[in-house]
Design an enzyme around this catalytic site. Structure first.
Site, PDB file in Angstrom:
ATOM      1  N   GLU A 163     -49.659  -9.123   5.881  1.00 23.96           N
ATOM      2  CA  GLU A 163     -48.872 -10.353   5.961  1.00 23.96           C
ATOM      3  C   GLU A 163     -47.396 -10.091   5.631  1.00 23.96           C
ATOM      4  O   GLU A 163     -46.799 -10.739   4.765  1.00 23.96           O
ATOM      5  CB  GLU A 163     -49.455 -11.436   5.053  1.00 23.96           C
ATOM      6  CG  GLU A 163     -50.837 -11.893   5.509  1.00 23.96           C
ATOM      7  CD  GLU A 163     -51.364 -13.082   4.722  1.00 23.96           C
ATOM      8  OE1 GLU A 163     -50.894 -13.319   3.592  1.00 23.96           O
ATOM      9  OE2 GLU A 163     -52.260 -13.774   5.229  1.00 23.96           O
ATOM     10  N   GLU A 321     -57.983 -12.639   9.457  1.00 21.26           N
ATOM     11  CA  GLU A 321     -58.396 -13.384   8.259  1.00 21.26           C
ATOM     12  C   GLU A 321     -58.603 -14.850   8.601  1.00 21.26           C
ATOM     13  O   GLU A 321     -57.806 -15.447   9.317  1.00 21.26           O
ATOM     14  CB  GLU A 321     -57.330 -13.321   7.159  1.00 21.26           C
ATOM     15  CG  GLU A 321     -57.137 -12.009   6.471  1.00 21.26           C
ATOM     16  CD  GLU A 321     -56.117 -12.123   5.328  1.00 21.26           C
ATOM     17  OE1 GLU A 321     -55.896 -13.253   4.831  1.00 21.26           O
ATOM     18  OE2 GLU A 321     -55.538 -11.093   4.955  1.00 21.26           O
TER      19      GLU A 321
END
Length: 705
Positions: A163, A321
């Protein structure tokens, strides 16, 4: 552009060679657990049919105990056990979370905020991408991992950091300042060009050299919008440079498997310019979490999934995710209801994902995300979440043949752009707090209620094959994109431009001559002034509709007025216009319509474009088709509280039964049907017509609601 792919590198956006079928699993953090738990983990993974786990995301402090003091034994052990169990590994470089010893030794790698305050150790993504010291340590750990595991049979994919930009989107430190100055010099060539582009004569903020330009540290009043936008561009490029450095280090050390990183795609402007990032990754991967307070979570999920597929140019992508249940970072963290995990996962796969992975395998006992749900929850395997995980694993195994197929092409395109969103956020606007990018999901959702899918595309996408193109709140539009949109209209597309699109140029400077600058000629209108409505104020339209928040004073130059304002300051002035353009047309929506009014506008432009839904509409039933060379697959998801039925014939893969001529979908249920048809190639395929079964499923056309 250099993509970092060497000869023999994997096919882009393909999980072929990583897993067989649909990828299923999630982040696995064995270093958080005693070794006595590892065997149980692997047994449970087999039970759930997990075939891919991400390892090592937050493991740097467990791998490099001190500066250049390494401990690989535990990682060797778990990779070996996973390989023996037939579970593939996506091995992450652990740079999302620098170890404490590194922050202690080099606190200068920590980012600074806009007040010039250095952050402290203890968080994740606590590093500045412009720091040369950080680059040395980050690429060293990547190199050591690659040298040891590039040829490991368990490691089928590599995952750079995690991320990126999620906690370090911008840094205002001295190193970032120097890097930003170099970036500006490369972009503008001369400080005179920079002054001209940014309009620094305002407030007398003329620069005498690039060395005088500072990052936009906090000041008493707002910064120049050109400076703010370029700093966001620079910040995205700095993070991308770091991704490339780690990726190229892995390749140089012998990695030939696909390399990716997990993006964070949502309706709001992203932390980076993903349109420029997309060509740099081998597999487009996204993290997506639904918002507890969103009553239309399934619509937001569909929009984000379509936007991810737009970045992958229609090729399969990976959901890296999502959550089995509640997260821990929203204000009120809602648990998922029965069947919701399955619906979320199947929605992503229906819209092009070749995998559904979760954060994380086991819910953590301690640490910053201890109440984030996991595939194995705190309460263990005697839980609904675990039963749902096992059920999902078996379902994804049953639909394995869907992998490598593509989502059926759509006739509608919605353009979105992160940079345009940043431009809007930089500086004061006529309506501060207004989010023009929210128009994209609104159009997407209403088209979906018509049964019409829309591709959600970046500014760089080709537009040749679309019959209806929506430009919703794209505040900044460059000349190239404007020309491609106009060309599409000339070829026969119907183009729709909303009130806040095309207002500024690439420097975030207003295009003179009237709004919307980039589209005045195409639309045949000039907006002389915006009239912002007050909170709760509504203006009526002469077709029975209404506008809120934003209205515009429109002058007609070469267009037809379709709807006018019926009251208020602009009474009698055009609110909705249409101009014939070549074989197509260009519509201008000069106001912010309420939901009912926007639904009417959607109906008008859909009729004008001639776009037809591929399926007859059944209320609360989402239908998406994926197509391969030899088969087509109809994904059906029932978001309603009542059973729904439609006419379709084929093999329902999850249950393993033949269905037809009708299929009933239980409330909250899903189905994946391999449709019965002749075997033809992808480009020649004409899908069967799907109709609602009248005796059970009510056919709904949104215009009749």
């Amino acid at each position: 552009m250099n993509t970092g792919l060497s000869e023999g590198a994997p096919t882009r956006n393909s999980l072929r060679g990583v897993v067989s079928g649909i990828a299923f699993g999630g982040d696995y953090c064995p270093e958080q657990w005693p070794r006595s738990v590892w065997e149980e983990d692997i047994d449970l993974m087999r039970e759930a049919r997990v075939n891919l786990v991400t390892v090592g995301v937050f493991s740097w402090g467990e791998l490099e105990l001190e500066d250049d003091v390494w401990e690989f034994g535990w990682l060797d052990s778990i990779l070996g056990r996973l390989h023996e169990a037939g579970i593939a590994v996506d091995l992450a470089t652990p740079t999302a979370s620098p170890p404490i010893w590194l922050h202690q030794a080099h606190p200068e790698i920590l980012p600074m905020d806009e007040r010039g305050t250095r952050f402290h150790q203890g968080g994740r993504l606590q590093w500045c991408p412009s720091s040369p010291i950080w680059r040395v340590y980050a690429t060293r750990v990547a190199r050591r991992l690659a040298e040891r595991y590039a040829s490991h049979p368990a490691v089928r994919m590599w995952h750079v950091s995690n991320e990126i930009g999620g906690g370090n989107r911008r840094c205002y430190c001295p190193e970032s300042t120097v890097h930003f100055q170099r970036w500006l010099a490369e972009r503008y060539g001369s400080v005179a060009a920079l002054n001209e582009t940014w309009g620094t004569a305002f407030w007398g903020h003329r620069y005498g050299s690039f060395g005088q330009v500072e990052v936009p540290l906090d000041s008493e009043s707002g910064h120049n919008p050109g400076l703010l936008l370029d700093f966001d561009r620079f910040s995205s490029d700095a993070l991308l440079d770091h991704y490339r450095a780690e990726r190229d280090t892995l390749r140089a050390a012998g990695v030939s498997a696909p390399i990716t990183t997990n993006l964070m795609i949502k309706p709001d402007p992203a932390v980076a310019d993903y349109a420029s990032w997309a060509p740099e990754v081998d597999v487009i991967a996204n993290d997506h979490y639904t918002v507890s307070s969103d009553a239309r979570r399934e619509q937001e999920l569909s929009f984000c999934a379509d936007r991810t597929r737009g970045l992958s140019k229609g090729e399969p992508w990976l959901l890296m995710e999502h959550s089995t249940g509640a997260v821990n970072w929203q204000v009120r963290n809602r648990s998922k209801g029965p069947g919701e995990m399955m619906r979320n996962s199947i929605q992503h796969i229906a819209r092009g994902a070749d995998g559904a992975l979760f954060f994380q395998w086991r819910a953590s006992r301690a640490g910053g995300e201890q109440f984030h749900s996991g595939m194995v929850p705190h309460a263990g395997t005697r839980t609904r979440i675990w039963q749902d995980v096992v059920q999902l694993g078996h379902a994804l195994s049953a639909i394995a043949e869907v992998a490598e197929t593509r989502v059926e092409p759509a006739d509608v395109a919605i353009i979105v752009d992160d940079v345009a969103g940043w431009a809007w956020q930089a500086g004061g606007k006529p309506l501060n707090g207004f989010a023009p990018w929210a128009q994209g999901p609104r159009w997407h959702g209403l088209l979906g209620q018509w049964g019409i899918r829309a591709e959600v595309l970046p500014r760089t996408a080709a537009l040749d094959d679309y019959r209806l193109i929506i430009i919703p709140g794209v505040y900044l539009v460059d000349e190239t994109l404007a020309a491609r949109i106009a060309a599409a209209a000339s070829r026969g597309a119907v183009v729709v431009v909303t009130a806040t699109s095309g207002i500024v140029d690439e420097a975030n400077a207003v295009l003179l001559g009237g709004y919307p600058g980039r589209f005045r000629e195409l639309l045949g209108v000039v907006v002389e002034e915006f009239f912002i409505l007050q909170d709760g104020e509504e203006v009526s339209l002469d077709d029975g509709g209404a506008a809120v928040d934003w209205t515009s004073s429109v002058l007609i130059e070469d267009a037809e007025t379709i709807v006018s304002y019926a009251d208020g300051t602009l009474r009698g002035r055009p609110a909705l216009t249409r101009r014939a353009v070549g074989e197509g047309a260009a519509w201008f929506v000069s106001a912010e319509p309420n939901e009912k009014t926007l639904a009417t506008i959607v109906a008008r432009v859909v009729d004008d474009s001639g776009v037809e839904p591929p399926f007859a509409v059944v209320e609360n039933l989402e239908c998406v088709r994926r197509i391969g060379a030899d088969a087509s697959y109809l994904f059906v998801i029932n978001h309603g509280a009542e059973p729904a039925e439609l006419v379709v014939t084929g093999r329902e893969l999850i249950a393993g039964i033949d269905v037809g001529p009708a299929l009933t979908i239980t409330p909250g249920g899903v189905a994946v049907v391999r449709e019965r048809r002749r075997s033809v190639g992808f480009t020649a395929f004409e899908p069967p017509t799907i109709q609602p079964a009248e005796e059970h499923g009510r056919s709904v056309r949104p215009r009749d609601r």
